[in-house]
Scaffold this motif. Structure first.
Motif, PDB file in Angstrom:
ATOM      1  N   LYS A  54      30.751 -58.107 -28.182  1.00  0.00           N
ATOM      2  CA  LYS A  54      29.809 -56.604 -27.306  1.00  0.00           C
ATOM      3  C   LYS A  54      28.485 -57.014 -26.629  1.00  0.00           C
ATOM      4  O   LYS A  54      28.014 -56.682 -25.405  1.00  0.00           O
ATOM      5  CB  LYS A  54      29.021 -55.325 -28.433  1.00  0.00           C
ATOM      6  N   GLN A  55      28.077 -58.413 -27.025  1.00  0.00           N
ATOM      7  CA  GLN A  55      26.949 -58.469 -26.310  1.00  0.00           C
ATOM      8  C   GLN A  55      27.591 -59.849 -25.515  1.00  0.00           C
ATOM      9  O   GLN A  55      26.634 -60.197 -24.324  1.00  0.00           O
ATOM     10  CB  GLN A  55      26.187 -60.132 -27.028  1.00  0.00           C
TER      11      GLN A  55
ATOM     12  N   HIS B 183      18.464 -59.702 -20.012  1.00  0.00           N
ATOM     13  CA  HIS B 183      17.770 -61.246 -20.803  1.00  0.00           C
ATOM     14  C   HIS B 183      16.457 -61.676 -20.021  1.00  0.00           C
ATOM     15  O   HIS B 183      16.180 -62.194 -19.124  1.00  0.00           O
ATOM     16  CB  HIS B 183      18.726 -61.888 -19.316  1.00  0.00           C
TER      17      HIS B 183
ATOM     18  N   LYS C  25      25.096 -59.851  -6.708  1.00  0.00           N
ATOM     19  CA  LYS C  25      25.588 -60.369  -8.646  1.00  0.00           C
ATOM     20  C   LYS C  25      25.475 -59.483  -9.343  1.00  0.00           C
ATOM     21  O   LYS C  25      26.034 -59.012 -10.556  1.00  0.00           O
ATOM     22  CB  LYS C  25      25.097 -61.567  -9.152  1.00  0.00           C
TER      23      LYS C  25
ATOM     24  N   HIS D  19      18.629 -63.139 -26.110  1.00  0.00           N
ATOM     25  CA  HIS D  19      17.760 -64.251 -26.726  1.00  0.00           C
ATOM     26  C   HIS D  19      17.201 -65.538 -25.740  1.00  0.00           C
ATOM     27  O   HIS D  19      18.720 -65.447 -25.090  1.00  0.00           O
ATOM     28  CB  HIS D  19      18.277 -64.680 -28.391  1.00  0.00           C
TER      29      HIS D  19
ATOM     30  N   TRP E 128      23.492 -52.001 -24.474  1.00  0.00           N
ATOM     31  CA  TRP E 128      24.505 -51.791 -25.088  1.00  0.00           C
ATOM     32  C   TRP E 128      24.711 -53.015 -26.132  1.00  0.00           C
ATOM     33  O   TRP E 128      25.698 -53.054 -26.598  1.00  0.00           O
ATOM     34  CB  TRP E 128      25.582 -51.883 -23.761  1.00  0.00           C
ATOM     35  N   ALA E 129      23.980 -54.243 -26.397  1.00  0.00           N
ATOM     36  CA  ALA E 129      23.627 -54.440 -27.093  1.00  0.00           C
ATOM     37  C   ALA E 129      22.009 -55.016 -26.950  1.00  0.00           C
ATOM     38  O   ALA E 129      21.246 -55.282 -26.268  1.00  0.00           O
ATOM     39  CB  ALA E 129      25.142 -56.311 -26.498  1.00  0.00           C
TER      40      ALA E 129
ATOM     41  N   LEU F  29      22.189 -57.805 -14.020  1.00  0.00           N
ATOM     42  CA  LEU F  29      22.595 -59.758 -14.966  1.00  0.00           C
ATOM     43  C   LEU F  29      22.454 -60.513 -14.199  1.00  0.00           C
ATOM     44  O   LEU F  29      22.807 -61.585 -14.984  1.00  0.00           O
ATOM     45  CB  LEU F  29      23.800 -59.194 -15.509  1.00  0.00           C
TER      46      LEU F  29
ATOM     47  N   GLN G 224      20.148 -68.220 -25.997  1.00  0.00           N
ATOM     48  CA  GLN G 224      21.547 -67.174 -24.569  1.00  0.00           C
ATOM     49  C   GLN G 224      20.906 -67.023 -23.492  1.00  0.00           C
ATOM     50  O   GLN G 224      22.166 -67.685 -22.440  1.00  0.00           O
ATOM     51  CB  GLN G 224      21.887 -66.258 -25.342  1.00  0.00           C
TER      52      GLN G 224
ATOM     53  N   GLN H 152      28.394 -59.361 -19.465  1.00  0.00           N
ATOM     54  CA  GLN H 152      27.594 -61.258 -18.804  1.00  0.00           C
ATOM     55  C   GLN H 152      29.172 -61.413 -18.533  1.00  0.00           C
ATOM     56  O   GLN H 152      29.403 -61.478 -17.139  1.00  0.00           O
ATOM     57  CB  GLN H 152      27.069 -61.353 -19.183  1.00  0.00           C
TER      58      GLN H 152
ATOM     59  N   TRP I 270      20.949 -71.353 -34.698  1.00  0.00           N
ATOM     60  CA  TRP I 270      20.227 -70.482 -33.684  1.00  0.00           C
ATOM     61  C   TRP I 270      20.394 -69.744 -35.501  1.00  0.00           C
ATOM     62  O   TRP I 270      21.617 -69.736 -35.680  1.00  0.00           O
ATOM     63  CB  TRP I 270      19.276 -69.868 -33.250  1.00  0.00           C
TER      64      TRP I 270
ATOM     65  N   GLU J  22      29.043 -73.466 -27.700  1.00  0.00           N
ATOM     66  CA  GLU J  22      28.729 -71.523 -27.768  1.00  0.00           C
ATOM     67  C   GLU J  22      28.098 -72.129 -29.573  1.00  0.00           C
ATOM     68  O   GLU J  22      28.613 -72.100 -30.556  1.00  0.00           O
ATOM     69  CB  GLU J  22      29.537 -70.309 -28.232  1.00  0.00           C
TER      70      GLU J  22
ATOM     71  N   ILE K 169      31.205 -59.006 -15.624  1.00  0.00           N
ATOM     72  CA  ILE K 169      30.246 -58.884 -14.592  1.00  0.00           C
ATOM     73  C   ILE K 169      30.072 -59.849 -13.598  1.00  0.00           C
ATOM     74  O   ILE K 169      29.980 -59.859 -12.586  1.00  0.00           O
ATOM     75  CB  ILE K 169      29.076 -57.564 -15.016  1.00  0.00           C
ATOM     76  N   VAL K 170      29.316 -60.955 -14.113  1.00  0.00           N
ATOM     77  CA  VAL K 170      28.803 -61.957 -13.783  1.00  0.00           C
ATOM     78  C   VAL K 170      29.488 -63.117 -13.723  1.00  0.00           C
ATOM     79  O   VAL K 170      28.919 -63.860 -12.742  1.00  0.00           O
ATOM     80  CB  VAL K 170      27.056 -61.979 -14.093  1.00  0.00           C
ATOM     81  N   ALA K 171      30.389 -63.615 -14.477  1.00  0.00           N
ATOM     82  CA  ALA K 171      30.545 -64.792 -14.872  1.00  0.00           C
ATOM     83  C   ALA K 171      31.576 -65.141 -13.872  1.00  0.00           C
ATOM     84  O   ALA K 171      31.987 -64.453 -13.519  1.00  0.00           O
ATOM     85  CB  ALA K 171      30.973 -64.718 -15.990  1.00  0.00           C
ATOM     86  N   GLU K 172      31.369 -66.431 -13.522  1.00  0.00           N
ATOM     87  CA  GLU K 172      32.711 -66.384 -12.590  1.00  0.00           C
ATOM     88  C   GLU K 172      33.332 -67.166 -13.063  1.00  0.00           C
ATOM     89  O   GLU K 172      33.673 -67.704 -14.247  1.00  0.00           O
ATOM     90  CB  GLU K 172      31.140 -67.926 -12.053  1.00  0.00           C
TER      91      GLU K 172
ATOM     92  N   ARG L 211      21.919 -70.284 -22.009  1.00  0.00           N
ATOM     93  CA  ARG L 211      23.292 -70.778 -22.301  1.00  0.00           C
ATOM     94  C   ARG L 211      23.779 -69.676 -20.340  1.00  0.00           C
ATOM     95  O   ARG L 211      24.959 -70.579 -20.338  1.00  0.00           O
ATOM     96  CB  ARG L 211      23.891 -70.374 -23.137  1.00  0.00           C
ATOM     97  N   TYR L 212      23.268 -68.158 -20.493  1.00  0.00           N
ATOM     98  CA  TYR L 212      24.101 -68.281 -19.331  1.00  0.00           C
ATOM     99  C   TYR L 212      23.778 -69.016 -17.902  1.00  0.00           C
ATOM    100  O   TYR L 212      24.241 -68.417 -16.919  1.00  0.00           O
ATOM    101  CB  TYR L 212      23.852 -66.508 -18.919  1.00  0.00           C
TER     102      TYR L 212
ATOM    103  N   GLN M  38      26.042 -71.994 -17.523  1.00  0.00           N
ATOM    104  CA  GLN M  38      27.198 -70.964 -17.040  1.00  0.00           C
ATOM    105  C   GLN M  38      27.135 -71.429 -15.498  1.00  0.00           C
ATOM    106  O   GLN M  38      28.182 -70.383 -15.123  1.00  0.00           O
ATOM    107  CB  GLN M  38      28.015 -70.803 -18.066  1.00  0.00           C
ATOM    108  N   GLY M  39      25.839 -70.579 -15.265  1.00  0.00           N
ATOM    109  CA  GLY M  39      25.567 -70.199 -13.450  1.00  0.00           C
ATOM    110  C   GLY M  39      25.771 -68.728 -13.574  1.00  0.00           C
ATOM    111  O   GLY M  39      26.277 -67.720 -12.749  1.00  0.00           O
ATOM    112  N   SER M  40      26.072 -67.429 -14.584  1.00  0.00           N
ATOM    113  CA  SER M  40      26.069 -66.109 -14.543  1.00  0.00           C
ATOM    114  C   SER M  40      24.524 -65.767 -14.570  1.00  0.00           C
ATOM    115  O   SER M  40      23.888 -64.878 -13.727  1.00  0.00           O
ATOM    116  CB  SER M  40      26.413 -65.333 -15.890  1.00  0.00           C
ATOM    117  N   ILE M  41      23.599 -66.690 -14.826  1.00  0.00           N
ATOM    118  CA  ILE M  41      21.740 -66.018 -14.761  1.00  0.00           C
ATOM    119  C   ILE M  41      21.673 -67.268 -13.286  1.00  0.00           C
ATOM    120  O   ILE M  41      21.809 -68.162 -13.651  1.00  0.00           O
ATOM    121  CB  ILE M  41      21.146 -66.110 -15.348  1.00  0.00           C
ATOM    122  N   LYS M  42      21.617 -66.534 -12.114  1.00  0.00           N
ATOM    123  CA  LYS M  42      21.249 -67.264 -11.240  1.00  0.00           C
ATOM    124  C   LYS M  42      19.563 -67.178 -10.843  1.00  0.00           C
ATOM    125  O   LYS M  42      18.657 -68.230 -10.105  1.00  0.00           O
ATOM    126  CB  LYS M  42      21.708 -67.441  -9.940  1.00  0.00           C
TER     127      LYS M  42
END
Lengths: 153, 827
Positions: A142-143, B165, B132, B419, B414-415, B135, B422, A147, B755, A31, A150-153, B425-426, B429-433
């Protein structure tokens, strides 16, 4: 006078926070914002330690008090991994930072009571930076939270 | 006829301060055609840079066969640059165009029909939503689509799916422009105008190689320079650009040190008393915040850190402080470098110190890199909410929910919207599919390409890519959608200085290609996104419905389009927003009255700490009570994170050439532009070349901690210790080594993932590298000689020229220039 007790506490917790920032930076190198900012903020905490030095030379500091530590804020023993791990590590930094923040506030109260302009100056500069550290941690968490939770594995 | 490959800026038409820039109409047609062969001319504006030149498309037998500049347009007064002249039509009318959708079957992309392709997207999308939630979805778009298309995408993402996103490649080019304006003035919105070039006494170009990135704008500056009362020019750039060659002061700073220079300039201006104390008192706040950060940055300290002469710093500050009217322009040299937002805010601060905003000649142009980047920002297809609304302001969220007739809770706020880096990056990490990429090519343009390729090829990432051609990115797609190009669809877009143009459809798209708008509307329909009242979320039939819907969204906001319509934009010139009851003919400059959108209820953003990116938040912002005043924002100088060391002793910076745009998807297909700069090179100084025993054209390996590339070296005028690489060259037309893993050549193989803490714009301009020779030259490096990449020693490399193919007709002064001020030019 018990101010040296609080100077000791402040010195120790800035030191712990610096180490913890550095640990989180190294543990979350993937990160980039966390990596670079945590390193910069670790430097900032060490700068605060140095800024306290002339004050400590005047008042002294007490390592161990007759009031024993009840809550142990020893810093992070190691970092976690994954999205929730990042969130938890940042949250731990937030807790440590809050301890630093409120300790500065107490020292500032004493400084005002002592009419110690030098100490007031040191506190004012450092305290503002500590607050920004907390605001950044809060902004970043907060950002990341939705994620991670809720969705991270 | 003029060879516009050899002469990038064309024939001079000098003019004096305060005069109108003369008209010069540039025209080019396919070989063998004359004006009489053209069936019709169709109104548009150019999309090959951010300048936004008015252009007419020549159509013959249903095909685009050339272009000419629009004499009546306030932006270009008839001129076009080489990219617009040669690539806008040849980059579109090409045999390689995608004509049918593709889907991945047994690992291979195969042709299919729209129903199958869209069916596959929608079934994956629905399944993921079920499993899911929203998100899991990300969208990465462009600065190349039209306003209506971004707005459709923005509504789908924000009110249909409800995912934060969403971003554009505008994050790579223009995010810092927006961020700096939000921090200083409370909202996005360009204060200045191109007409400030006509009026200024001095022009400062900060990291802005205008001569190559906005060639027509630079022609305007050149015409002032050739006129009777030339403006003084100050250039901050590590390369000897054409701008630097015309500069009265050139500051070739070490990459990554911009903020130290800016602190030094601000310090000089304040210490010499070149400030407007009355303006500062009435129209700004937090002046006192500057002192702590700038105090140490004496001209000598700046000289030591930035590697420039102290006397040049003093002279630049004197020009800024004592010229009556100063125009400043800022681009990638600041935006893509260290401490981007803080450096760009110091440009704003210089103008605030002198009270030089919104008056003729006293402009700031926080530039954009792309033609429609402004609309990505306005319409909510990137990390902003539509209409410059503030995600931290519940009233703004409520307005959008009412406008769209959806639940406020659907609109994620909420935020800040996520960007680009990120989002990737998601995905890593597999949380955006589910990632939908439109009109951009991250496999070449994002930093640290080995990593990006790894993300795009992840088996659990469902990747949709929508483009004109097969690109380095489509290769990884699960579905490829063939998009209609500029000239094949109708829509509007807005340039750097807020000028809105209508671009009409001139020809039919090839095969089954569809406009991006049609594709997004089709997705919305198939997903069955609905409003609270049960109607379809997007019920638009076509682009004009989209424009009218956007107009309502913009009502009362700084980017107010309510006075515009397609009808209003037909004929004549583009019109700068805001266009409304108060400004029926548009607005040339903002903030002339010293009032800024910093009232708590208006502001687009409550601001950030520029060092960390920590949010200021509503309470602290309101307590500061800016109430219409601009804010001095700054940060301590830190310098680049990766600097040269024993292992990697050179600084690495990336950039552009005049002949190409982005990853050459269009410009590489215009023969004139391709031939002028056909393939990858790197630039080094004569001193560095000598110490490595390199000669012009020798093959080198350039290596950073993240990757390496091979390229021939041009020995050029770049500052010693720095290696420059153009970022345009990927792999789609590389016939030697198709595999980037085997024979990497792209500039971004080496860049690092990092960044700016506020704008979140990636840092492309600082990295540490080492260079080794791998083979002797077989000829000179394929770098142009007409630009910043000209050889350090003249006469050894053949001059770049276009010959007969590069010839363009220029008609000087066929008409009087239109009055520049809005309200006076409509004919």
């Amino acid at each position: 006078m018990k101010l040296p007790v609080y100077l000791g506490l402040l010195h120790r917790c800035e030191h712990t926070l610096a180490e913890s920032f550095r640990q989180v930076a190294d543990g979350h190198g993937d990160e980039p914002d966390v990596y670079f900012l945590c390193r910069a903020l670790a430097d900032q905490c060490e700068k605060h330690e140095r800024a306290l030095q002339p004050i400590v030379e005047r008042y002294g500091e007490v390592d161990k008090d007759d009031e024993p530590e009840r809550l142990h804020a020893d810093g992070l023993s190691s970092t976690r991994s994954g999205a929730v791990g990042l969130l938890r590590d940042l949250q731990d930094l937030y807790l440590l930072g809050s301890l630093v923040d409120i300790t500065w506030t107490m020292v500032k109260q004493a400084a005002q009571g002592l009419r110690d302009a030098e100490l007031i100056g040191v506190v004012t500069r450092c305290e503002a930076e500590t607050k920004t550290q907390l605001e950044w941690l809060s902004t970043r968490m907060k950002q990341a939270a939705p994620q991670a939770l809720i969705v991270a594995e | 006829m003029v060879d516009r490959i050899a002469d990038i800026w064309g024939t001079r038409t000098p003019y004096a301060q305060g005069e109108q820039w003369p008209v010069r109409v540039d025209q080019v047609l396919a070989k063998g055609l004359t004006g009489q062969d053209v069936d019709r001319w169709v109104q548009s504006a150019c999309v090959l840079c951010s300048n936004g030149c008015g252009i007419d498309i020549a159509v013959k037998d249903g095909a685009m066969v050339g272009v000419r500049g629009r004499a009546a347009d306030r932006v270009n007064h008839g001129r076009l640059g080489p990219k617009g002249l040669f690539a806008s039509w040849q980059g579109v009318s090409n045999k390689d165009r995608l004509a049918r959708p593709l889907i991945r079957e047994n690992g291979e992309l195969v042709e299919t029909d729209w129903d199958t392709a869209m069916g596959r997207i929608v079934s994956r999308s629905k399944a993921l939503l079920q499993e899911k939630g929203p998100l899991s979805h990300g969208f990465y778009t462009s600065g190349q689509l039209f306003l209506e298309e971004y707005y459709a995408l923005g509504v789908i993402g924000k009110a249909g799916l409800g995912t934060p996103h969403m971003d554009g490649n505008t994050r790579l080019c223009t995010a810092t422009a927006a961020a700096a304006m939000k921090e200083s003035f409370g909202s996005d919105g360009q204060p200045g105008s191109y007409t400030d070039i006509d009026e200024c006494d001095a022009i400062f170009l900060y990291g802005h190689n205008m001569a190559e990135t906005q060639t027509v704008l630079w022609a305007r500056v050149l015409d002032r320079i050739s006129g009777p009362d030339k403006p003084l020019v100050v250039c901050v750039d590590p390369r000897p650009t054409e701008v630097a060659r015309h500069a009265d002061v050139h500051l070739p700073v070490r990459p990554g040190t911009n903020l130290a220079l800016m602190h030094g300039l601000v310090r000089e201006v304040i210490r010499n008393g070149w400030i407007d104390e009355e303006y500062i008192a009435s129209h700004t706040l937090r002046f006192e915040d500057l002192a702590d950060q700038i105090e140490q940055w004496t001209p000598e300290a700046v000289a030591a850190e930035c590697g420039v002469d102290a006397s040049a710093v003093v002279e630049a500050a004197r020009i800024f402080g004592t010229s009556r009217r100063v125009l400043s322009t800022v681009l990638q040299g600041f935006y893509q470098s260290s401490q981007a937002t803080a450096s760009s805010c110091q440009v704003n601060n210089l103008h605030l110190l002198r009270g030089m905003i919104g008056q003729p000649g006293c402009g700031i142009l926080q530039m954009n890199g792309q033609p429609t980047a402004q609309n990505t920002r306005e319409a909510g297809a990137d990390g902003d909410l539509p209409g410059f609304r503030n995600w931290e302001n519940p009233e703004h969220i409520k307005e959008l929910a009412e406008l769209w007739d959806v639940d406020e809770l659907v609109i994620s706020h909420w935020a800040p919207p996520t960007h680009a880096a990120q989002i990737f990056r998601y995905a890593e990490q597999g949380s955006i599919k589910f990632l939908w990429i439109s009109a951009t090519n991250p496999a070449v343009s994002m930093p640290q390409l080995p990593r990006i390729r790894g993300i795009l090829s992840k088996p659990d990432l469902f990747l949709v890519v929508q483009d004109l051609y097969m690109t380095e990115t489509t290769k990884y797609a699960d579905v490829v959608l063939p998009a209609a190009a500029w000239g094949e669809k109708t829509g509007t877009f807005t340039n750097v200085n807020r000028t809105v143009h209508l671009s009409e459809q001139a020809v039919e798209p090839p095969g089954q290609a569809r406009s991006d708008l049609q594709i997004f509307l089709e997705y919305s329909r198939r997903m069955d996104f609905r409003t609270n009242s049960g109607g379809p979320l997007l019920d638009w039939e076509g682009p004009e419905d989209g424009f009218n819907a956007w107009r309502e969204c913009s009502r009362g906001r700084p980017c107010d389009y309510t006075g515009l319509s397609y009808e209003r934009l037909r004929g004549g010139s583009g019109i700068p927003w805001p266009v409304n009851d108060e400004h029926p003919d548009g607005t040339d400059r903002l903030y002339g009255d010293g009032t800024f959108p910093t009232h708590g209820e208006d502001t687009e953003d409550y601001g950030h700490d520029l060092t960390t990116g920590a949010s200021v938040g509503p309470q602290a912002f309101k307590a500061m009570a800016p109430n219409g005043r601009a804010i001095f924002k700054t940060a301590p100088y830190q310098g680049a994170h990766e600097t040269p060391d024993g292992e990697y002793p050179l600084r690495y910076t990336t950039g552009r050439t005049a002949y190409h745009f982005h990853t050459r998807t269009k410009t590489g297909r215009a023969p004139q532009l391709h031939d002028a700069a056909p393939s990858m090179w790197v630039e080094m100084s004569p001193g560095d070349a000598e110490s490595l025993k390199l000669r012009e054209g020798d093959q080198v390996r350039v290596e950073s901690r993240r990757g390496h590339l091979f390229a021939p070296v041009r020995i050029a005028g770049v500052r010693t210790g720095t290696v420059f690489a153009p970022f345009h060259y990927g792999y789609w037309d590389d016939h030697e080594g198709e595999d980037p893993e085997q024979h990497p050549t792209a500039a971004n193989e080496l860049t690092l993932t990092e960044w700016d803490p506020v704008s979140k714009q990636p840092v492309f301009k600082t990295a540490a590298v080492r260079v080794t020779k791998v083979a002797d030259a077989t000829g000179p490096a394929p770098a142009p000689t007409t630009t910043a990449s000209r050889p350090a020693r003249a006469g050894r490399v053949p001059a770049t020229a276009g010959g007969a193919a590069g010839e363009v007709s220029e008609t000087i002064a066929p008409a009087e220039p239109q009055a520049a001020a809005p309200g006076k030019e409509e004919s």
